[in-house]
Design a protein around this motif. Structure first.
Motif, PDB file in Angstrom:
ATOM      1  N   ARG A 129      74.172  23.311  91.659  1.00  0.00           N
ATOM      2  CA  ARG A 129      73.949  24.716  90.551  1.00  0.00           C
ATOM      3  C   ARG A 129      72.336  24.343  90.571  1.00  0.00           C
ATOM      4  NH1 ARG A 129      77.567  25.424  86.568  1.00  0.00           N
ATOM      5  NH2 ARG A 129      79.439  25.863  87.811  1.00  0.00           N
ATOM      6  N   ASN A 177      75.078  29.536  89.438  1.00  0.00           N
ATOM      7  CA  ASN A 177      75.618  29.514  89.862  1.00  0.00           C
ATOM      8  C   ASN A 177      76.276  30.756  90.943  1.00  0.00           C
ATOM      9  OD1 ASN A 177      78.591  27.979  90.360  1.00  0.00           O
ATOM     10  ND2 ASN A 177      79.590  28.753  88.477  1.00  0.00           N
ATOM     11  N   THR A 214      79.224  28.886  93.253  1.00  0.00           N
ATOM     12  CA  THR A 214      80.400  28.633  93.517  1.00  0.00           C
ATOM     13  C   THR A 214      81.199  30.018  93.915  1.00  0.00           C
ATOM     14  OG1 THR A 214      80.204  27.373  91.638  1.00  0.00           O
ATOM     15  CG2 THR A 214      82.040  27.134  93.391  1.00  0.00           C
TER      16      THR A 214
END
Length: 319
Positions: A158, A169, A171
């Motif tokens: 992050r 974020n 991901t």
């Protein structure tokens, strides 16, 4: 030194590789459409995918879909489909320096990888002899230097956007494993004054949520003084500051080029060493092969082979 015994024991014979570029993907809202290179073995099915993010070296074309042939050719010859985007940070695009996100386009780099995953069907259809041969459930990401920063964000790292102060974020749950080569480490007081001023997105880098299985590859002579005051240890932060499962391959006497992974015989490699490149090729392949195919022994065999020689070129630790 890695010799023929290592190759025979840990890697199957190579398969001829087909490579097609540019494959152009529609990218609304991006400064230009997204161009990628796709490299794949000419035979085989249910092929896992590696998304490879380039770094920002001195050479123009290495920082594009044309770079990293030593890794790309090896991975593709041993059963992976490798997809390489040209990020907006590439000098080959000659974008206006005032383009939003310049100079390194840290956010759009990660978004490029998501676009690729969104359009895997398009890529399969565009590349001759590839249709129906990809396993969309087995995807890994790899990156070198700035490309490793890109990969780390997709794996769960992050940061705080310096423009608006929001936590970022990026991901990507479709990515099941990663390889970080000469990755940037933590921010804060680890950064050089130059890096903190010019690359402010590095300041808040945080690996504490980077949970995806990852192999970190670092050279113990990779001081990167323009970026960090920590020395070579800075590049091991993604291993030590992230939760497991993680592995760390430390390469002895290796500098930022890790022996020459960004291209064959390139002038910017300060530590050219074919044997070191061979270690990187085989260990990264074995790691991703085993992570994406649980129960396989390639990673265990590669680690054992690395440690077995009288003068190992590196060491592996895991958590």
């Amino acid at each position: 030194m890695i010799g023929s015994t290592y190759v025979a024991d840990t890697v199957s014979p190579p398969t001829p590789v087909l490579s097609v570029s540019p494959v152009v993907l529609s990218a609304p809202g991006r400064a230009v459409d997204l161009e990628v290179r796709v490299s794949a073995p000419v035979t085989g099915g249910e092929l896992p995918v590696i998304l490879l993010s380039h770094g920002q070296g001195h050479s123009n074309n290495l920082s594009s879909l044309n770079g990293y042939a030593p890794l790309v050719n090896f991975w593709a010859a041993h059963g992976f489909v490798v997809i390489q985007p040209t990020h907006l940070s590439s000098r080959t695009l000659r974008l206006d320096p005032a383009t939003p996100g310049a100079p390194l386009h840290w956010r759009s780099r990660a978004e490029d990888m998501k676009r690729i995953l969104d359009q895997l069907d398009v890529i399969e259809a565009a590349v001759p002899q590839l249709l129906g041969r990809l396993d969309h459930s087995k995807v890994a990401v790899a990156g070198h230097s700035m490309g490793a920063h890109t990969a780390s964000l997709l794996l769960g790292a992050r940061l705080t956007d310096p423009e608006d102060g929001t936590e970022v974020n990026l991901t990507e749950p479709r990515i099941k494993a990663g390889v970080l080569l000469a990755a940037p480490g933590r921010g804060g007081d680890a950064l050089s004054e130059f890096a903190a001023k010019n690359y402010s997105f590095f300041v808040t880098t945080d690996f504490s949520a980077m949970a995806t299985p990852t192999l970190v590859v670092a050279g113990d002579k990779d001081t990167s003084a323009h970026l960090t005051v920590r020395g070579a240890d800075w590049h091991t932060d993604p291993y030590f500051l992230a939760p497991g499962p993680k592995s760390l391959l430390t390469l002895f006497e290796a500098e930022h080029g890790l022996g020459g992974v960004s291209g064959y015989d390139v002038a910017e490699t300060t530590d050219e060493n074919p044997e070191r490149v061979s270690v990187v090729q085989r260990l990264t392949w074995a790691y991703l092969r085993t992570e994406l195919h649980p129960g396989e022994s390639a990673w265990q065999a590669a680690r054992a082979a690395l440690a077995a020689g009288p003068n190992p070129l590196g060491r592996v630790e895991s958590k």
